[in-house]
Design a protein around this motif. Structure first.
Motif, mmCIF file in Angstrom:
data_model
loop_
_atom_site.group_PDB
_atom_site.id
_atom_site.type_symbol
_atom_site.label_atom_id
_atom_site.label_comp_id
_atom_site.label_asym_id
_atom_site.label_seq_id
_atom_site.Cartn_x
_atom_site.Cartn_y
_atom_site.Cartn_z
ATOM 1 N N THR A 17 0.816 -1.259 0.056
ATOM 2 C CA THR A 17 -0.041 -0.192 -0.121
ATOM 3 C C THR A 17 0.934 1.364 -0.150
ATOM 4 N N LEU A 18 1.991 1.191 0.803
ATOM 5 C CA LEU A 18 2.806 2.250 1.035
ATOM 6 C C LEU A 18 3.496 2.680 -0.487
ATOM 7 N N ALA A 19 3.941 1.518 -1.134
ATOM 8 C CA ALA A 19 4.470 1.448 -2.357
ATOM 9 C C ALA A 19 3.534 2.171 -3.314
ATOM 10 N N LEU A 20 2.399 1.691 -3.474
ATOM 11 C CA LEU A 20 1.429 2.325 -4.407
ATOM 12 C C LEU A 20 1.161 3.764 -4.188
ATOM 13 N N ILE A 21 1.113 4.225 -2.874
ATOM 14 C CA ILE A 21 0.977 5.735 -2.703
ATOM 15 C C ILE A 21 2.231 6.353 -3.230
ATOM 16 N N ARG A 22 3.263 5.950 -3.040
ATOM 17 C CA ARG A 22 4.407 6.498 -3.597
ATOM 18 C C ARG A 22 4.389 6.510 -5.075
ATOM 19 N N GLY A 25 3.365 9.235 -6.792
ATOM 20 C CA GLY A 25 3.971 10.550 -6.527
ATOM 21 C C GLY A 25 3.986 11.326 -5.374
ATOM 22 N N VAL A 26 3.344 10.435 -4.373
ATOM 23 C CA VAL A 26 2.892 11.249 -3.172
ATOM 24 C C VAL A 26 3.931 10.442 -2.023
ATOM 25 N N GLU A 27 4.475 11.289 -1.302
ATOM 26 C CA GLU A 27 5.227 11.020 -0.047
ATOM 27 C C GLU A 27 4.177 11.081 1.275
ATOM 28 N N PRO A 28 3.687 10.060 1.772
ATOM 29 C CA PRO A 28 2.908 10.249 2.845
ATOM 30 C C PRO A 28 3.439 10.505 4.262
ATOM 31 N N THR A 29 2.770 10.810 5.152
ATOM 32 C CA THR A 29 3.029 10.656 6.496
ATOM 33 C C THR A 29 2.667 9.207 6.933
ATOM 34 N N LEU A 117 -4.867 9.563 -8.269
ATOM 35 C CA LEU A 117 -3.867 10.077 -8.947
ATOM 36 C C LEU A 117 -3.279 9.056 -9.814
ATOM 37 N N PRO A 118 -2.724 9.864 -11.257
ATOM 38 C CA PRO A 118 -2.351 8.572 -11.795
ATOM 39 C C PRO A 118 -1.069 8.249 -11.359
ATOM 40 N N GLN A 119 -0.959 6.877 -11.562
ATOM 41 C CA GLN A 119 0.145 6.151 -11.177
ATOM 42 C C GLN A 119 1.319 6.478 -12.110
#
Length: 141
Positions: A17-22, A25-29, A117-119
């Motif tokens: 899940t973290l890898a999909l967020i990244r 193009g998003v760096e999550p908290t 958001l687009p991957q």
């Protein structure tokens, strides 16, 4: 863009899940909830915003769920929340918060429903299952 993931780095679903967020193009908290568990009010709000019952948000596998007697249907939501706060491994993961909602991302690709958001490229889970194809499209819904 503010995105928060309640993450367990030992969990493959959480890592995917973290890898999909990244990959969007998003760096999550990243909150490693075993080290920094949410307080009771935050946990209760996350569960409600995700549209879950407290029982749906509790993790049984690999936890002291049965040993603590949490399978007792007579237990109230308050009692279950108290157990989750005291023993955060009982919190099912990963919970992700985005501007589009809150979701328990099991399976990990459910994050795409609240992160439209687009991957930025193809993506396969750690087990090799393709989630985003070479054209950046979701491989299966």
């Amino acid at each position: 863009m503010e995105v928060t993931i309640y993450h367990n780095p030992s969990c493959g679903t959480s890592r995917n899940t973290l890898a999909l967020i990244r990959n969007a193009g998003v760096e999550p908290t990243v909150i490693e909830y075993l080290k920094t568990p949410p307080d009771r009010a935050t946990l209760q709000a996350l569960i409600a915003k995700a549209g879950l019952t407290v029982r749906e948000a509790i993790r049984e596998k690999g936890t002291p769920y049965a040993e603590l007697g949490l399978d007792d249907p007579a237990l109230t939501d308050d009692q279950l929340l108290d157990a989750m706060v005291v023993t955060p491994i009982l919190i099912n993961r990963p919970l992700v918060v985005t501007p589009w909602g809150v979701r328990l991302c099991r399976p990990s690709e459910l994050v795409l429903d609240i992160l439209p958001l687009p991957q930025q490229g193809p993506f396969a889970k750690e087990d090799g299952e393709v989630v985003i194809d070479a054209s950046g499209k979701r491989a299966k819904a």
